[in-house]
Design a protein around this motif. Structure first.
Motif, PDB file in Angstrom:
ATOM      1  N   CYS A  45       0.855  -1.097  -0.145  1.00 54.74           N
ATOM      2  CA  CYS A  45       0.112  -0.109   0.111  1.00 54.74           C
ATOM      3  C   CYS A  45       0.991   1.264  -0.113  1.00 54.74           C
ATOM      4  O   CYS A  45       1.900   1.332   0.880  1.00 54.74           O
ATOM      5  N   PRO A  46       0.729   2.026  -0.915  1.00 55.15           N
ATOM      6  CA  PRO A  46       1.368   3.466  -1.064  1.00 55.15           C
ATOM      7  C   PRO A  46       1.354   4.112   0.413  1.00 55.15           C
ATOM      8  O   PRO A  46       0.319   4.101   1.065  1.00 55.15           O
ATOM      9  N   LYS A  47       2.397   4.625   0.764  1.00 51.83           N
ATOM     10  CA  LYS A  47       2.668   5.474   2.046  1.00 51.83           C
ATOM     11  C   LYS A  47       1.402   6.663   2.209  1.00 51.83           C
ATOM     12  O   LYS A  47       0.976   6.645   3.358  1.00 51.83           O
ATOM     13  N   ASP A  48       0.949   7.306   1.103  1.00 53.95           N
ATOM     14  CA  ASP A  48       0.123   8.452   0.939  1.00 53.95           C
ATOM     15  C   ASP A  48      -1.215   7.818   0.678  1.00 53.95           C
ATOM     16  O   ASP A  48      -1.896   8.694  -0.168  1.00 53.95           O
ATOM     17  N   ALA A  49      -1.546   6.623   1.016  1.00 55.69           N
ATOM     18  CA  ALA A  49      -2.933   6.041   0.616  1.00 55.69           C
ATOM     19  C   ALA A  49      -3.771   5.503   1.576  1.00 55.69           C
ATOM     20  O   ALA A  49      -2.838   4.964   2.397  1.00 55.69           O
ATOM     21  N   GLN A  50      -4.892   5.336   1.248  1.00 54.30           N
ATOM     22  CA  GLN A  50      -5.383   4.468   2.429  1.00 54.30           C
ATOM     23  C   GLN A  50      -5.934   3.180   1.587  1.00 54.30           C
ATOM     24  O   GLN A  50      -6.526   3.387   0.578  1.00 54.30           O
ATOM     25  N   SER A  95       9.703   3.370   0.767  1.00 55.93           N
ATOM     26  CA  SER A  95       8.330   3.073   1.032  1.00 55.93           C
ATOM     27  C   SER A  95       7.485   3.448  -0.388  1.00 55.93           C
ATOM     28  O   SER A  95       7.895   4.639  -0.878  1.00 55.93           O
ATOM     29  N   ARG A  96       6.486   2.903  -0.732  1.00 54.63           N
ATOM     30  CA  ARG A  96       5.750   3.154  -1.865  1.00 54.63           C
ATOM     31  C   ARG A  96       5.062   4.536  -1.790  1.00 54.63           C
ATOM     32  O   ARG A  96       4.458   4.806  -0.698  1.00 54.63           O
ATOM     33  N   LYS A  97       4.959   5.227  -2.780  1.00 50.90           N
ATOM     34  CA  LYS A  97       4.062   6.445  -2.648  1.00 50.90           C
ATOM     35  C   LYS A  97       3.373   6.580  -3.843  1.00 50.90           C
ATOM     36  O   LYS A  97       3.775   6.061  -4.850  1.00 50.90           O
ATOM     37  N   THR A  98       2.065   7.011  -3.916  1.00 51.98           N
ATOM     38  CA  THR A  98       1.190   7.220  -5.082  1.00 51.98           C
ATOM     39  C   THR A  98       2.002   8.055  -6.159  1.00 51.98           C
ATOM     40  O   THR A  98       1.881   7.927  -7.432  1.00 51.98           O
ATOM     41  N   SER A  99       2.679   9.078  -5.626  1.00 51.18           N
ATOM     42  CA  SER A  99       3.266  10.138  -6.610  1.00 51.18           C
ATOM     43  C   SER A  99       4.837   9.638  -7.068  1.00 51.18           C
ATOM     44  O   SER A  99       5.272  10.529  -7.886  1.00 51.18           O
TER      45      SER A  99
END
Length: 106
Positions: A45-50, A95-99
């Motif tokens: 799961c991206p760090k900046d997402a739910q 960590s994964r991020k959406t951006s």
């Protein structure tokens, strides 16, 4: 080669040795050496997402012993028995991020 340092812990002896290592580089973990070869799956799961599901990270590694080698898949947080002990993929950075997509270089 990816810019994805991973931490692999080896529980071959009483005290595990761990440390970040980049894909294609070799880390010593109390006896055998471990080379992360490539990321087989990164559905974290991206760090900046739910997310409903946390996802998982699977890295294909080559474990090198005295006169042997073995390719295995390490799933983050799940120990895998190897030789006289086990290996665990502890974490990966970044960590994964959406951006920010994961960047792989070939």
């Amino acid at each position: 080669m990816a810019c994805l340092p991973v931490i692999v812990a080896g529980c071959i002896s009483v005290r595990p040795v761990e440390g970040p290592v980049r894909l294609g580089k070799i880390a010593a973990v109390n006896g055998p050496r471990v080379r992360p070869d490539h990321v087989s799956e990164d559905s974290r799961c991206p760090k900046d997402a739910q997310c409903v599901w946390a996802g998982r990270l699977i890295v294909r590694v080559t474990v090198l012993g005295g006169g042997w080698s073995k390719r295995i898949d390490l799933t983050q947080g799940i120990p895998v028995n190897v030789a006289d002990g086990s290996l665990v993929l502890v974490k990966a950075t970044p960590s994964r991020k959406t951006s920010v997509p994961l960047v792989l270089s070939v």
